[in-house]
Design an enzyme around this catalytic site. Structure first.
Site, PDB file in Angstrom:
ATOM      1  CG  ASP A 127      -0.276  -0.217   2.523  1.00  0.00           C
ATOM      2  OD1 ASP A 127       0.776  -0.895   2.570  1.00  0.00           O
ATOM      3  OD2 ASP A 127      -0.783   0.271   3.560  1.00  0.00           O
ATOM      4  CD  GLU A 184       3.285  -1.017   7.472  1.00  0.00           C
ATOM      5  OE1 GLU A 184       3.550  -0.885   8.676  1.00  0.00           O
ATOM      6  OE2 GLU A 184       3.410  -0.092   6.636  1.00  0.00           O
ATOM      7  CD  GLU A 185       2.540   3.042   5.543  1.00  0.00           C
ATOM      8  OE1 GLU A 185       2.444   3.493   6.705  1.00  0.00           O
ATOM      9  OE2 GLU A 185       3.616   2.951   4.939  1.00  0.00           O
ATOM     10  NE  ARG A 232      17.810  -3.649  18.931  1.00  0.00           N
ATOM     11  CZ  ARG A 232      18.907  -3.299  19.592  1.00  0.00           C
ATOM     12  NH1 ARG A 232      19.989  -2.948  18.922  1.00  0.00           N
ATOM     13  NH2 ARG A 232      18.949  -3.298  20.912  1.00  0.00           N
ATOM     14  CG  HIS A 236       5.726   7.768   6.403  1.00  0.00           C
ATOM     15  ND1 HIS A 236       4.627   7.502   7.198  1.00  0.00           N
ATOM     16  CD2 HIS A 236       6.153   6.566   5.976  1.00  0.00           C
ATOM     17  CE1 HIS A 236       4.415   6.190   7.241  1.00  0.00           C
ATOM     18  NE2 HIS A 236       5.347   5.602   6.493  1.00  0.00           N
TER      19      HIS A 236
END
Length: 399
Positions: free
Chosen positions: A88, A146-147, A187, A373
């Protein structure tokens, strides 16, 4: 894999990634020009399916409305692995003056999901060519939404096609413009933050700004709440537990000489610890309510619970890191700090061995350095060769 076979497969993957990468730069640019918002990715979904079918991949099912779950069968018996891309875009008006800038007004791939799709499709093409040698099956997940909450991942996980997979390793990657192109970041353990949305209504009593004694100043109460709420991070949070509390929206419908009846605040709370997350929200509600009551008003806090925190399985992450060092060289594989951004890949990581790693796409010399973004976000498209090739290598190594 035997050492010689392993070396041969790695070299073949690198060769295929280099050969096919230009095709998927074109794919990425098409997607960038035609972005779609969360859960509205109908044309994006159709385009991805078209690309998969062109590769020869026909085992494709719809998930979460506008997502796809595809399979590359095992050449030999072995375990399976799931590779995930989100699809998306964001409600942002692009400011880049590029030949492939967004054609959809107010919508932009400002988080790199177009690159995620293109990388996974390149990965799929590579794996399809070497499928006879794969010791296990590959699942390709192109996930919508996802957003925005509740997050497409949470919806995918309810689908029978997904549940039938059982527990299997999940691997995802995300572009990072603050990492130079050619670098990869890992990580182990807790990596990305949980995310909760905060909706606050501060209720007072409106009145004339020249006669505040006859009113209950909701603006003043809200101001105290915003300042005092930062104690949640500075004085209440465990010092070794990263936390972020931010208010991005304040609405007070008064004027220069009118005190409004109420003020609305909207913000977010993020942390890397699930227990503290629950405690913090309880403390925050008590703090806000008591301040408002002490100043003669009221306060209502509504919490919209978002994604949990991303947990990278230590064993899987170390194995993938070792494989990445073999593929890219040890100097190109970096340790990442905790990241307070949120990601619905977290849902998968809470129930499966999972690893979410970072793909460097920045390039200062080319002026590619805008953050995620933002309306000027772009990426060094040379990273697609790494994104697709490395993911194919990590998949084969994990089978």
């Amino acid at each position: 894999m035997e050492p010689d076979t392993r070396t041969e497969i790695q070299q073949r993957i690198k060769t295929l990634a280099q050969r096919y990468a230009p095709e998927f730069v074109t794919v990425r640019r098409h997607l960038h020009q035609n972005p779609e918002l969360s859960f509205k990715e109908h044309r994006t979904c159709a385009y991805i399916k078209e690309q998969l079918l062109a590769l020869g991949i026909t085992d494709i099912v719809s998930v979460a409305g506008t997502g796809l779950l595809a399979s590359i069968p095992a050449g030999q018996n072995g375990k399976s692995v799931l590779l995930r891309s989100d699809i998306d875009a964001l409600p942002i008006e692009e400011q880049n003056q590029l030949p492939y800038r967004s054609k959809n007004k107010g919508v932009m791939h400002a988080c790199g999901h177009d690159a995620h799709i293109a990388s996974l499709l390149l990965c799929a093409k590579i794996l399809w060519e070497i499928k006879d040698g794969l010791r296990g099956g590959i699942k390709l997940l192109f996930q919508p939404g996802e957003e925005v909450m509740p997050g497409g991942a949470s919806l995918v996980m309810r689908e029978k096609a997904y549940r039938d997979l059982g527990s299997l390793p999940h691997i995802g990657q995300h572009v990072r413009p603050d990492l130079p192109m050619g670098k990869i970041g890992f990580r182990s353990g807790t990596f990305m933050a949980s995310m909760d949305e905060l909706y606050v209504r501060v209720i007072g009593k409106g009145g004339h700004a020249a006669m505040p004694e006859d009113a209950i100043d909701s603006v003043l109460i809200a101001s105290h709440i915003i300042i005092a709420a930062q104690q949640l991070v500075s004085r209440m949070a465990p010092p070794k537990t990263p936390s972020v509390l931010s208010f991005g929206k304040v609405m007070a419908a008064g004027t220069v000489n009118i005190l409004p009846d109420q003020v609305v605040l909207e913000g977010t709370f993020r942390t890397l610890d699930g227990t503290w997350r629950k405690t913090a929200l309880q403390k925050l509600e008590k703090l806000m309510t008591s301040i408002a009551e002490g100043m003669g008003g009221e306060c209502e806090l509504t919490v919209r619970h978002g994604y949990p925190h991303v947990v990278n399985d230590p064993g899987l992450t170390q194995a993938l890191r070792n494989s990445a060092e073999s593929y890219l060289g040890i100097d190109n594989v970096l340790d990442m700090d905790p990241w307070m951004a949120a990601e619905d890949f977290a849902y998968y990581s809470q129930q499966n061995p999972a690893c979410f790693y970072m793909l460097g796409v920045g390039n200062e010399e080319k002026g590619i350095n805008s953050g995620l973004h933002t309306p000027t976000f772009d990426l060094d498209e040379n990273a697609l060769e790494i994104g697709g090739g490395l993911m194919a290598w990590l998949a084969t190594e994990n089978l």
